[in-house]
Scaffold this active site. Structure first.
Site, PDB file in Angstrom:
ATOM      1  N   THR A  86       0.843  -1.185   0.000  1.00 36.52           N
ATOM      2  CA  THR A  86       0.000   0.000   0.000  1.00 36.52           C
ATOM      3  C   THR A  86       0.885   1.245   0.000  1.00 36.52           C
ATOM      4  OG1 THR A  86      -0.134  -0.038   2.417  1.00 36.52           O
ATOM      5  CG2 THR A  86      -1.888  -1.158   1.209  1.00 36.52           C
TER       6      THR A  86
ATOM      7  N   GLU B 135      13.498  -6.179   1.385  1.00 40.41           N
ATOM      8  CA  GLU B 135      14.484  -5.731   0.406  1.00 40.41           C
ATOM      9  C   GLU B 135      13.936  -4.627  -0.491  1.00 40.41           C
ATOM     10  OE1 GLU B 135      17.723  -5.031  -1.170  1.00 40.41           O
ATOM     11  OE2 GLU B 135      17.944  -7.022  -0.269  1.00 40.41           O
TER      12      GLU B 135
ATOM     13  N   GLU C   3       6.327  11.460  -8.952  1.00 37.88           N
ATOM     14  CA  GLU C   3       4.916  11.405  -8.590  1.00 37.88           C
ATOM     15  C   GLU C   3       4.249  12.750  -8.863  1.00 37.88           C
ATOM     16  OE1 GLU C   3       3.378   8.749  -7.564  1.00 37.88           O
ATOM     17  OE2 GLU C   3       5.047   7.415  -7.037  1.00 37.88           O
TER      18      GLU C   3
ATOM     19  N   ASP D   6      12.105  10.127   1.145  1.00 36.20           N
ATOM     20  CA  ASP D   6      12.226   8.749   0.672  1.00 36.20           C
ATOM     21  C   ASP D   6      13.621   8.200   0.969  1.00 36.20           C
ATOM     22  OD1 ASP D   6      11.231   6.455  -1.175  1.00 36.20           O
ATOM     23  OD2 ASP D   6      13.120   7.063  -2.097  1.00 36.20           O
TER      24      ASP D   6
ATOM     25  N   LYS E 143      15.002   5.236   3.769  1.00 36.93           N
ATOM     26  CA  LYS E 143      15.858   4.122   3.366  1.00 36.93           C
ATOM     27  C   LYS E 143      17.133   4.045   4.197  1.00 36.93           C
ATOM     28  CE  LYS E 143      14.054   4.104  -1.354  1.00 36.93           C
ATOM     29  NZ  LYS E 143      14.282   4.511  -2.762  1.00 36.93           N
TER      30      LYS E 143
END
Length: 336
Positions: A96, A149, A210, A221, A225
């Site tokens: 999602t 991953e 986006e 983002d 990570k």
């Protein structure tokens, strides 16, 4: 293995395409019979404990935008958490949209699956960047596999490379270009002399950025990570709030050209080093390993035994991300 997919956007559809395309190869090569028993999106779900027809599911989604329109097995207005109570499955694939405010509804989906003794594979960075220990502890307590991953590098191997190939090494620091959208924008600005707004608009038209690019261009983002990497591979206990964060929306064509004149490129670099997490535009030497173009990602591990180890791969794309999800699913079945 029976799989429940929550989320049927680009990544969820990419996984369905990959499983459909690779079905015979997976059976012959790995002796794995993958059946998708449920798929959900915002409209509802399609549920069949004997397995859904993935070609039909993809056609329905393309034609109507609603998986609940799936003939006979479509269900209106059911949320993902309720789908998990109605379907027979072994592994949840949670894809999602990412929520970096509170990690929901993904976190609730993952925890319910784990508490029901189901394995989990996800590409969703939100709960991993906010509540990593909660999820890891739940997986351990319930003795289920938890693989993520696809949350870090798209098709570029990061978690599995470090845990398996570099097993026995201590990772001393990590540096990486971990967001394909920002790398594309900065690459185009350097190669073509275009300004930021023009290049962002082009990236949006191509589907690389986006419609709302905030999480990418402001560095969220990449920050998610590097938090996931620090927690899972370096043993840190950090969250998104611990990252010194700077995006690229203020980078001008003049700044890019000035760097070029000095033999440098500007790249958004994420770093975990000396107990500090940073995501910020940095200068990298032209021709160096960090001078990668387009949507490529790169990561460099500094290790005690193997020295510097690097990986490069596509950091964006539905099929590329699906390949990482499939890799995790295969690894779970191999260790069952």
């Amino acid at each position: 293995m029976k799989i429940c997919i929550l989320g049927f956007g680009a990544v969820g559809q990419g996984l369905a395409k990959v499983i459909e395309t690779k079905y015979d190869e997976l059976k012959s090569k790995y002796d794995i019979d993958l059946k998708i028993t449920a798929i959900s999106d915002r409209s509802g779900a399609a549920i069949n404990n004997n397995g859904l027809d993935l070609v039909k599911a993809l056609e329905i989604k393309k034609e109507t935008g609603k998986i609940c329109e799936y003939p006979k097995f479509g269900v209106n207005n059911i949320e993902g958490i309720d789908v998990l109570s109605k379907v027979d499955y072994d592994c949840l694939v949670e894809v999602t949209p990412t929520n970096v405010e509170d990690g929901e509804p993904t976190q609730s989906h993952i925890l319910k699956a784990m508490n029901d003794k189901k394995h989990v594979v996800t590409s969703n960075k939100g709960p991993l960047a906010l509540n990593f220990k909660t999820l890891i502890n739940a997986a351990r307590e319930n003795q289920v596999k938890f693989r993520f991953e696809a949350s870090v590098g798209g098709t570029m191997p990061v978690i599995n490379l470090a845990r398996e190939t570099l097993a026995g090494n201590t990772i001393k620091s990590v540096q990486g270009i971990l967001n394909g959208t920002t790398n594309y924008i900065l690459s185009r600005m350097a190669n073509e002399g275009s300004d930021y707004n023009q290049t962002l608009k082009e990236a949006q038209e191509l589907g690389i950025a986006e419609t709302d690019p905030y999480q990418d261009v402001e560095g969220l983002d990449a920050a998610c990570k590097i938090v996931i990497i620090a927690n899972s591979l370096m043993g840190w206990d950090v969250t998104l709030n611990d990252v010194d964060l700077h995006g690229i929306s203020h980078i001008t064509s003049d700044a890019v050209n000035f760097a070029l004149d000095e033999g440098y490129l500007i790249k958004l670099v994420a770093e975990a080093k000396d107990e500090k997490l940073t995501v910020a535009p940095m200068l990298v030497k032209e021709g160096s390993t960090f001078a990668i173009n387009g949507t490529l990602n790169l990561i460099k591990f500094e290790t005690d035994l193997s020295g510097d180890v690097m990986a490069v791969g596509a950091g964006a794309g539905s099929i590329e991300t699906a390949s990482a999800l499939l890799s995790d699913i295969i690894n779970i079945t191999k260790h069952e």
